[in-house]
Motif scaffolding. Structure first.
Motif, PDB file in Angstrom:
ATOM      1  N   VAL A   1      -4.346  12.734  -3.657  1.00 13.93           N
ATOM      2  CA  VAL A   1      -3.484  11.634  -3.217  1.00 13.93           C
ATOM      3  C   VAL A   1      -2.584  12.096  -2.072  1.00 13.93           C
ATOM      4  O   VAL A   1      -2.435  11.390  -1.064  1.00 13.93           O
ATOM      5  N   SER A   2      -1.996  13.274  -2.192  1.00 15.76           N
ATOM      6  CA  SER A   2      -1.100  13.798  -1.154  1.00 15.76           C
ATOM      7  C   SER A   2      -1.820  13.956   0.175  1.00 15.76           C
ATOM      8  O   SER A   2      -1.217  13.741   1.233  1.00 15.76           O
ATOM      9  N   SER A   3      -3.086  14.307   0.128  1.00 18.14           N
ATOM     10  CA  SER A   3      -3.829  14.507   1.376  1.00 18.14           C
ATOM     11  C   SER A   3      -3.980  13.212   2.169  1.00 18.14           C
ATOM     12  O   SER A   3      -4.189  13.247   3.375  1.00 18.14           O
ATOM     13  N   TYR A   4      -3.861  12.078   1.508  1.00 11.07           N
ATOM     14  CA  TYR A   4      -3.957  10.790   2.193  1.00 11.07           C
ATOM     15  C   TYR A   4      -2.582  10.263   2.616  1.00 11.07           C
ATOM     16  O   TYR A   4      -2.485   9.224   3.253  1.00 11.07           O
ATOM     17  N   GLY A   5      -1.547  10.980   2.270  1.00 17.78           N
ATOM     18  CA  GLY A   5      -0.191  10.558   2.622  1.00 17.78           C
ATOM     19  C   GLY A   5       0.100  10.614   4.106  1.00 17.78           C
ATOM     20  O   GLY A   5       1.075  10.037   4.572  1.00 17.78           O
ATOM     21  N   TYR A   6      -0.748  11.303   4.866  1.00 15.12           N
ATOM     22  CA  TYR A   6      -0.536  11.422   6.309  1.00 15.12           C
ATOM     23  C   TYR A   6      -1.135  10.252   7.082  1.00 15.12           C
ATOM     24  O   TYR A   6      -0.875  10.098   8.262  1.00 15.12           O
TER      25      TYR A   6
ATOM     26  N   CYS B   1       0.834  -1.214   0.000  1.00 14.31           N
ATOM     27  CA  CYS B   1       0.000   0.000   0.000  1.00 14.31           C
ATOM     28  C   CYS B   1       0.861   1.253   0.000  1.00 14.31           C
ATOM     29  O   CYS B   1       0.563   2.221  -0.693  1.00 14.31           O
ATOM     30  N   ASP B   2       1.946   1.222   0.786  1.00 17.70           N
ATOM     31  CA  ASP B   2       2.846   2.371   0.842  1.00 17.70           C
ATOM     32  C   ASP B   2       3.461   2.636  -0.528  1.00 17.70           C
ATOM     33  O   ASP B   2       3.503   3.770  -1.006  1.00 17.70           O
ATOM     34  N   GLU B   3       3.900   1.572  -1.180  1.00 13.63           N
ATOM     35  CA  GLU B   3       4.501   1.699  -2.512  1.00 13.63           C
ATOM     36  C   GLU B   3       3.477   2.237  -3.520  1.00 13.63           C
ATOM     37  O   GLU B   3       3.778   3.135  -4.308  1.00 13.63           O
ATOM     38  N   LEU B   4       2.271   1.703  -3.467  1.00 13.34           N
ATOM     39  CA  LEU B   4       1.233   2.134  -4.406  1.00 13.34           C
ATOM     40  C   LEU B   4       0.827   3.582  -4.165  1.00 13.34           C
ATOM     41  O   LEU B   4       0.602   4.338  -5.119  1.00 13.34           O
ATOM     42  N   LEU B   5       0.751   3.981  -2.897  1.00 14.13           N
ATOM     43  CA  LEU B   5       0.416   5.374  -2.593  1.00 14.13           C
ATOM     44  C   LEU B   5       1.509   6.303  -3.115  1.00 14.13           C
ATOM     45  O   LEU B   5       1.218   7.355  -3.686  1.00 14.13           O
ATOM     46  N   ASN B   6       2.768   5.893  -2.975  1.00 16.24           N
ATOM     47  CA  ASN B   6       3.880   6.684  -3.510  1.00 16.24           C
ATOM     48  C   ASN B   6       3.795   6.794  -5.029  1.00 16.24           C
ATOM     49  O   ASN B   6       4.019   7.869  -5.592  1.00 16.24           O
TER      50      ASN B   6
ATOM     51  N   ASN C   1      -1.808   6.052   7.687  1.00 15.85           N
ATOM     52  CA  ASN C   1      -1.088   4.808   7.447  1.00 15.85           C
ATOM     53  C   ASN C   1      -1.415   4.358   6.035  1.00 15.85           C
ATOM     54  O   ASN C   1      -2.559   4.497   5.579  1.00 15.85           O
ATOM     55  N   ALA C   2      -0.424   3.827   5.352  1.00 17.54           N
ATOM     56  CA  ALA C   2      -0.597   3.485   3.937  1.00 17.54           C
ATOM     57  C   ALA C   2      -1.728   2.485   3.707  1.00 17.54           C
ATOM     58  O   ALA C   2      -2.435   2.577   2.702  1.00 17.54           O
ATOM     59  N   ASP C   3      -1.921   1.543   4.630  1.00 16.70           N
ATOM     60  CA  ASP C   3      -2.970   0.538   4.435  1.00 16.70           C
ATOM     61  C   ASP C   3      -4.372   1.152   4.510  1.00 16.70           C
ATOM     62  O   ASP C   3      -5.332   0.568   4.033  1.00 16.70           O
ATOM     63  N   LYS C   4      -4.482   2.368   5.070  1.00 10.61           N
ATOM     64  CA  LYS C   4      -5.753   3.092   5.063  1.00 10.61           C
ATOM     65  C   LYS C   4      -5.736   4.201   4.010  1.00 10.61           C
ATOM     66  O   LYS C   4      -6.747   4.480   3.379  1.00 10.61           O
ATOM     67  N   GLY C   5      -4.577   4.829   3.829  1.00 13.74           N
ATOM     68  CA  GLY C   5      -4.468   5.953   2.903  1.00 13.74           C
ATOM     69  C   GLY C   5      -4.644   5.560   1.452  1.00 13.74           C
ATOM     70  O   GLY C   5      -5.337   6.254   0.696  1.00 13.74           O
ATOM     71  N   TYR C   6      -4.004   4.450   1.033  1.00 15.50           N
ATOM     72  CA  TYR C   6      -4.097   4.047  -0.370  1.00 15.50           C
ATOM     73  C   TYR C   6      -5.534   3.722  -0.776  1.00 15.50           C
ATOM     74  O   TYR C   6      -6.036   4.273  -1.758  1.00 15.50           O
ATOM     75  N   PRO C   7      -6.251   2.844  -0.021  1.00 19.15           N
ATOM     76  CA  PRO C   7      -7.643   2.570  -0.427  1.00 19.15           C
ATOM     77  C   PRO C   7      -8.521   3.823  -0.401  1.00 19.15           C
ATOM     78  O   PRO C   7      -9.377   3.997  -1.273  1.00 19.15           O
ATOM     79  N   ALA C   8      -8.296   4.699   0.575  1.00 15.46           N
ATOM     80  CA  ALA C   8      -9.096   5.920   0.658  1.00 15.46           C
ATOM     81  C   ALA C   8      -8.811   6.841  -0.530  1.00 15.46           C
ATOM     82  O   ALA C   8      -9.735   7.433  -1.108  1.00 15.46           O
ATOM     83  N   ALA C   9      -7.534   6.963  -0.901  1.00 14.09           N
ATOM     84  CA  ALA C   9      -7.171   7.802  -2.055  1.00 14.09           C
ATOM     85  C   ALA C   9      -7.782   7.230  -3.330  1.00 14.09           C
ATOM     86  O   ALA C   9      -8.341   7.970  -4.154  1.00 14.09           O
TER      87      ALA C   9
END
Length: 142
Positions: A25-30, A6-11, A32-40
């Protein structure tokens, strides 16, 4: 999907988007990646349509990739990383399309094309389908 994926995909999402989409996408960078990526991804899909638009963008970029010269391992590595990104980001069998696979393989140096052809033949011999993941796996080994 694990946190590292998830971290890699968010990046990657942040790297390959621009304008408003990049801000989203940047707004979800704050998070945890496992929550940020699906939310983005959810917000991008809600704002910009269904996943088919995203899939099309990945495929178009992959098919427009320049041909890789035999003496350019960095270009091969960059292509491999991008194809791996496609594999993780596009949860669809559209990447397994034979014509698209052929066009992607033609971007590789001849020696790698030959290795993929050998792999295809061995898969056919045992009755297995040829998948995009087979190409990515071969390139990662190389």
């Amino acid at each position: 999907m694990n946190t590292d994926d998830c971290d890699e995909l968010l990046n990657y999402l942040e790297q390959y988007t621009s304008g408003e989409a990049k801000s989203i996408v940047s707004s979800y960078g704050y998070l945890n990646a496992d929550k940020g990526y699906p939310a983005a991804m959810k917000e991008l899909k809600e704002r910009y349509g269904d996943g088919e638009i995203i899939v099309s963008a990945f495929i178009e970029k992959a098919l427009d990739w320049p041909t890789i010269k035999p003496d350019d391992p960095k270009a091969l590595d960059k292509f491999t990383v991008f194809l791996s990104e496609c594999e993780h980001a596009v949860e669809s069998d559209v990447l397994d399309n034979k014509e698209n696979l052929k066009r992607l393989v033609m971007k590789l140096p001849y020696s790698h094309q030959e290795k993929f052809r050998a792999l295809v033949q061995s898969l056919r011999d045992i009755g297995e389908p040829i998948k995009f993941a087979n190409l990515v796996c071969l390139l990662k080994r190389e």
